[in-house]
Design a protein around this motif. Structure first.
Motif, mmCIF file in Angstrom:
data_model
loop_
_atom_site.group_PDB
_atom_site.id
_atom_site.type_symbol
_atom_site.label_atom_id
_atom_site.label_comp_id
_atom_site.label_asym_id
_atom_site.label_seq_id
_atom_site.Cartn_x
_atom_site.Cartn_y
_atom_site.Cartn_z
ATOM 1 N N LYS A 145 144.399 54.896 -4.095
ATOM 2 C CA LYS A 145 143.915 53.580 -3.666
ATOM 3 C C LYS A 145 142.888 53.618 -2.539
ATOM 4 C CE LYS A 145 148.060 51.122 -5.049
ATOM 5 N NZ LYS A 145 149.100 50.196 -4.658
ATOM 6 N N THR A 146 142.589 54.785 -1.988
ATOM 7 C CA THR A 146 141.694 54.842 -0.831
ATOM 8 C C THR A 146 140.392 55.606 -1.064
ATOM 9 O OG1 THR A 146 142.837 56.789 0.030
ATOM 10 C CG2 THR A 146 143.605 54.634 0.798
ATOM 11 N N THR A 147 140.327 56.419 -2.089
ATOM 12 C CA THR A 147 139.144 57.230 -2.339
ATOM 13 C C THR A 147 138.083 56.430 -3.092
ATOM 14 O OG1 THR A 147 140.554 59.179 -2.492
ATOM 15 C CG2 THR A 147 138.338 59.389 -3.374
ATOM 16 N N GLU A 148 136.826 56.550 -2.667
ATOM 17 C CA GLU A 148 135.720 55.914 -3.375
ATOM 18 C C GLU A 148 135.035 56.944 -4.260
ATOM 19 O OE1 GLU A 148 132.972 53.907 -0.860
ATOM 20 O OE2 GLU A 148 134.518 52.697 0.084
ATOM 21 N N VAL A 149 134.558 56.500 -5.421
ATOM 22 C CA VAL A 149 133.857 57.368 -6.359
ATOM 23 C C VAL A 149 132.524 56.724 -6.679
ATOM 24 C CG1 VAL A 149 133.881 58.351 -8.678
ATOM 25 C CG2 VAL A 149 135.982 58.262 -7.374
ATOM 26 N N LEU A 150 131.448 57.510 -6.667
ATOM 27 C CA LEU A 150 130.123 57.036 -7.036
ATOM 28 C C LEU A 150 129.760 57.661 -8.373
ATOM 29 C CD1 LEU A 150 127.412 55.626 -6.424
ATOM 30 C CD2 LEU A 150 126.717 57.736 -5.269
ATOM 31 N N ALA A 151 129.423 56.839 -9.337
ATOM 32 C CA ALA A 151 128.997 57.324 -10.646
ATOM 33 C C ALA A 151 127.643 56.701 -10.961
ATOM 34 C CB ALA A 151 130.021 56.945 -11.714
ATOM 35 N N GLU A 152 126.661 57.537 -11.218
ATOM 36 C CA GLU A 152 125.322 57.048 -11.521
ATOM 37 C C GLU A 152 125.033 57.241 -13.001
ATOM 38 O OE1 GLU A 152 122.350 58.646 -8.976
ATOM 39 O OE2 GLU A 152 123.493 58.243 -7.158
ATOM 40 N N LEU A 153 124.318 56.282 -13.574
ATOM 41 C CA LEU A 153 123.925 56.385 -14.969
ATOM 42 C C LEU A 153 122.826 57.419 -15.112
ATOM 43 C CD1 LEU A 153 123.756 52.598 -15.845
ATOM 44 C CD2 LEU A 153 125.508 54.213 -16.535
ATOM 45 N N SER A 154 122.912 58.225 -16.137
ATOM 46 C CA SER A 154 121.880 59.221 -16.386
ATOM 47 C C SER A 154 120.704 58.578 -17.123
ATOM 48 C CB SER A 154 122.450 60.366 -17.226
ATOM 49 O OG SER A 154 122.875 59.880 -18.483
ATOM 50 N N GLY A 155 119.580 59.209 -17.041
ATOM 51 C CA GLY A 155 118.423 58.740 -17.798
ATOM 52 C C GLY A 155 117.753 57.514 -17.230
#
Length: 66
Positions: free
Chosen positions: A24-34
């Protein structure tokens, strides 16, 4: 685009799956490819849940070229 038919984000010929959080405390960054995607609708479809599914997400966009 009718909000009923969706296409996956493709990377290397396969649907791209983004990692999510495991607590519940960790942030995740996901970027779209292309360079991103263009669309009117966005569907987030969880593929795994730990106990129960839930989540928060933020969509950051830029200007639209016409």
């Amino acid at each position: 685009m009718d909000g009923k038919k969706f296409l996956p984000v493709i990377k290397d010929g396969r649907p791209q799956i983004f990692s999510g959080v495991t607590d519940k405390t960790t942030e995740v960054l996901a970027e779209l490819s292309g360079g991103g995607v263009t669309g009117r609708y966005l569907r987030v479809h969880p593929t795994q849940c730990a106990g129960s599914c839930g989540g928060n997400f933020e969509i950051v966009g830029g200007s639209v070229e016409r």
